[in-house]
Write a protein that holds these residues in place. Structure first.
Motif, PDB file in Angstrom:
ATOM      1  N   LYS A  87      16.765  86.498  71.626  1.00 60.57           N
ATOM      2  CA  LYS A  87      17.274  85.409  70.782  1.00 60.57           C
ATOM      3  C   LYS A  87      18.112  85.907  69.599  1.00 60.57           C
ATOM      4  O   LYS A  87      18.986  85.200  69.117  1.00 60.57           O
ATOM      5  CB  LYS A  87      16.131  84.523  70.278  1.00 60.57           C
ATOM      6  CG  LYS A  87      15.030  85.236  69.515  1.00 60.57           C
ATOM      7  CD  LYS A  87      13.975  84.209  69.082  1.00 60.57           C
ATOM      8  CE  LYS A  87      12.756  84.845  68.431  1.00 60.57           C
ATOM      9  NZ  LYS A  87      11.908  85.593  69.388  1.00 60.57           N
ATOM     10  N   GLU A 106      15.502  85.586  82.902  1.00 63.00           N
ATOM     11  CA  GLU A 106      15.022  84.233  82.588  1.00 63.00           C
ATOM     12  C   GLU A 106      15.164  83.930  81.103  1.00 63.00           C
ATOM     13  O   GLU A 106      15.619  82.853  80.715  1.00 63.00           O
ATOM     14  CB  GLU A 106      13.526  84.150  82.947  1.00 63.00           C
ATOM     15  CG  GLU A 106      13.178  83.149  83.997  1.00 63.00           C
ATOM     16  CD  GLU A 106      11.790  83.451  84.559  1.00 63.00           C
ATOM     17  OE1 GLU A 106      11.569  83.152  85.736  1.00 63.00           O
ATOM     18  OE2 GLU A 106      10.939  84.020  83.821  1.00 63.00           O
ATOM     19  N   GLU A 107      14.778  84.905  80.292  1.00 66.98           N
ATOM     20  CA  GLU A 107      14.839  84.711  78.842  1.00 66.98           C
ATOM     21  C   GLU A 107      16.295  84.639  78.363  1.00 66.98           C
ATOM     22  O   GLU A 107      16.627  83.816  77.499  1.00 66.98           O
ATOM     23  CB  GLU A 107      14.081  85.849  78.134  1.00 66.98           C
ATOM     24  CG  GLU A 107      14.093  85.786  76.611  1.00 66.98           C
ATOM     25  CD  GLU A 107      13.352  84.577  76.034  1.00 66.98           C
ATOM     26  OE1 GLU A 107      12.593  83.915  76.781  1.00 66.98           O
ATOM     27  OE2 GLU A 107      13.553  84.281  74.833  1.00 66.98           O
ATOM     28  N   ASP A 109      18.786  83.576  80.098  1.00 63.23           N
ATOM     29  CA  ASP A 109      19.266  82.268  80.545  1.00 63.23           C
ATOM     30  C   ASP A 109      18.797  81.160  79.597  1.00 63.23           C
ATOM     31  O   ASP A 109      19.574  80.293  79.196  1.00 63.23           O
ATOM     32  CB  ASP A 109      18.747  82.012  81.966  1.00 63.23           C
ATOM     33  CG  ASP A 109      19.287  80.724  82.551  1.00 63.23           C
ATOM     34  OD1 ASP A 109      20.528  80.600  82.643  1.00 63.23           O
ATOM     35  OD2 ASP A 109      18.483  79.842  82.912  1.00 63.23           O
ATOM     36  N   LYS A 110      17.527  81.251  79.225  1.00 69.39           N
ATOM     37  CA  LYS A 110      16.940  80.236  78.341  1.00 69.39           C
ATOM     38  C   LYS A 110      17.620  80.229  76.962  1.00 69.39           C
ATOM     39  O   LYS A 110      18.017  79.182  76.449  1.00 69.39           O
ATOM     40  CB  LYS A 110      15.442  80.551  78.188  1.00 69.39           C
ATOM     41  CG  LYS A 110      14.668  79.601  77.319  1.00 69.39           C
ATOM     42  CD  LYS A 110      13.181  79.971  77.318  1.00 69.39           C
ATOM     43  CE  LYS A 110      12.576  79.704  75.955  1.00 69.39           C
ATOM     44  NZ  LYS A 110      11.297  80.433  75.778  1.00 69.39           N
ATOM     45  N   GLN A 111      17.786  81.404  76.396  1.00 67.76           N
ATOM     46  CA  GLN A 111      18.401  81.499  75.064  1.00 67.76           C
ATOM     47  C   GLN A 111      19.886  81.138  75.120  1.00 67.76           C
ATOM     48  O   GLN A 111      20.426  80.560  74.187  1.00 67.76           O
ATOM     49  CB  GLN A 111      18.218  82.903  74.478  1.00 67.76           C
ATOM     50  CG  GLN A 111      16.767  83.296  74.207  1.00 67.76           C
ATOM     51  CD  GLN A 111      16.089  82.395  73.182  1.00 67.76           C
ATOM     52  OE1 GLN A 111      16.738  81.766  72.342  1.00 67.76           O
ATOM     53  NE2 GLN A 111      14.762  82.312  73.255  1.00 67.76           N
ATOM     54  N   LYS A 113      21.216  79.002  77.143  1.00 64.76           N
ATOM     55  CA  LYS A 113      21.244  77.539  77.240  1.00 64.76           C
ATOM     56  C   LYS A 113      21.122  76.916  75.859  1.00 64.76           C
ATOM     57  O   LYS A 113      21.891  76.030  75.486  1.00 64.76           O
ATOM     58  CB  LYS A 113      20.077  77.083  78.131  1.00 64.76           C
ATOM     59  CG  LYS A 113      20.474  76.040  79.154  1.00 64.76           C
ATOM     60  CD  LYS A 113      19.407  75.900  80.246  1.00 64.76           C
ATOM     61  CE  LYS A 113      19.927  76.339  81.591  1.00 64.76           C
ATOM     62  NZ  LYS A 113      18.913  76.899  82.482  1.00 64.76           N
ATOM     63  N   LYS A 114      20.163  77.410  75.103  1.00 58.22           N
ATOM     64  CA  LYS A 114      19.952  76.910  73.737  1.00 58.22           C
ATOM     65  C   LYS A 114      21.199  77.064  72.886  1.00 58.22           C
ATOM     66  O   LYS A 114      21.531  76.215  72.070  1.00 58.22           O
ATOM     67  CB  LYS A 114      18.828  77.723  73.063  1.00 58.22           C
ATOM     68  CG  LYS A 114      17.465  77.124  73.169  1.00 58.22           C
ATOM     69  CD  LYS A 114      16.559  77.798  72.136  1.00 58.22           C
ATOM     70  CE  LYS A 114      15.106  77.618  72.484  1.00 58.22           C
ATOM     71  NZ  LYS A 114      14.241  78.508  71.670  1.00 58.22           N
ATOM     72  N   PHE A 151      20.619  81.543  87.905  1.00 54.75           N
ATOM     73  CA  PHE A 151      20.570  81.166  86.485  1.00 54.75           C
ATOM     74  C   PHE A 151      21.953  80.684  86.027  1.00 54.75           C
ATOM     75  O   PHE A 151      22.909  81.459  86.007  1.00 54.75           O
ATOM     76  CB  PHE A 151      20.113  82.340  85.623  1.00 54.75           C
ATOM     77  CG  PHE A 151      18.681  82.752  85.870  1.00 54.75           C
ATOM     78  CD1 PHE A 151      17.645  81.870  85.597  1.00 54.75           C
ATOM     79  CD2 PHE A 151      18.369  84.005  86.365  1.00 54.75           C
ATOM     80  CE1 PHE A 151      16.318  82.240  85.827  1.00 54.75           C
ATOM     81  CE2 PHE A 151      17.051  84.387  86.587  1.00 54.75           C
ATOM     82  CZ  PHE A 151      16.025  83.501  86.319  1.00 54.75           C
TER      83      PHE A 151
END
Ligand SMILES: *Cc1c(COP(=O)(O)O)cnc(C)c1O
Length: 234
Positions: A87, A106-107, A109-111, A113-114, A151
């Protein structure tokens, strides 16, 4: 000051010769200046010499230099990345060279996206199967790449490896050749969201051989700045 520009001049000539040997030109190769442990003054000297893409291997160090230099440089994270630190760099890096687990992907991709962006990554390959090194096993790269292709906020742009430390850099030629083969094989599969654009391999001791075997990003620190002093971390 002049040491950095002299070293760089020499390296650029060698890059050009190696590129020509593999049927390419100097412009086809990205020289990444590896600035870990190098202070901001010397980094600025390097940038004045035209090297504006920088590689750092630690998140904290990248961030503290980013705070001073900012977007004047393009930042690449080349070292092992812990999921809990993604992050902090997600909006600062142009390319992450060291993706080697689904959990990390995964992480990212998640960050991403945010932060409402797509992040470019390379998959790190442990080409010589060294216990001390990070990276995906050579025989698992294709499956890994397929897995992370799903992703949406990650774009897989290629492969990276850190070859073994050897006395005679010729010993690494076989590994660079294997990397190139994996790279070409994956490219020929035309998987959605997988772009085999960059092959990041070769450091101070072996970049010429890496380029001869197909590298288009070389990561050079010591050759530019001299031996690193690990006591100075900024
Ligand atoms: C330090 C480092 C480099 C640069 O190594 P030199 O031998 O100093 O050129 C390249 N890639 C990675 C991943 C590194 O950590």
């Amino acid at each position: 000051m002049s040491l950095i520009s002299d070293n760089l001049c020499d390296i650029r000539k060698k890059i050009e010769i190696a590129a020509n040997k593999s049927g390419r030109s100097f412009e086809d190769i990205l020289l990444l200046g590896v600035t870990k442990t190098v202070d901001v003054d010397r980094i600025k000297t390097l940038m004045d010499c035209g090297v504006k893409t920088l590689g750092e291997n630690r998140v904290q160090e990248l961030i503290s230099k980013y705070e001073i230099i900012g977007d004047g440089a393009k930042w690449h994270l080349i070292g092992n990345l812990q999921t809990n630190k993604v992050k902090y760099i997600i909006d600062k890096v142009e390319l992450i060279h060291s993706v080697d687990s689904i959990k990390l992907a995964e992480e990212i991709d998640k960050q991403a996206k945010k932060a409402d962006r797509k992040v470019d990554v390379l998959v790190e390959v442990n080409i010589a199967g060294e216990i001390s090194k990070h990276g995906v096993r050579p025989d698992e790269v294709f499956k890994f790449v397929e897995n992370i292709s799903k992703f949406d906020n990650i774009r897989t742009k290629g492969l990276m490896t850190v070859a073994p430390f050897v006395e005679n850099s010729e010993e690494n030629r076989k590994y660079f050749r294997q990397m190139r083969k994996i790279f070409v094989d994956i490219k020929s599969q035309n998987v959605d969201n997988i772009y085999m654009t960059y092959l990041s391999m070769g450091m101070t001791n072996d970049y010429e051989i890496a380029i001869e075997e197909g590298a288009n990003i070389v990561r050079i620190g010591t050759g530019i700045f001299g031996e690193r002093n690990y006591d100075i971390k900024k």
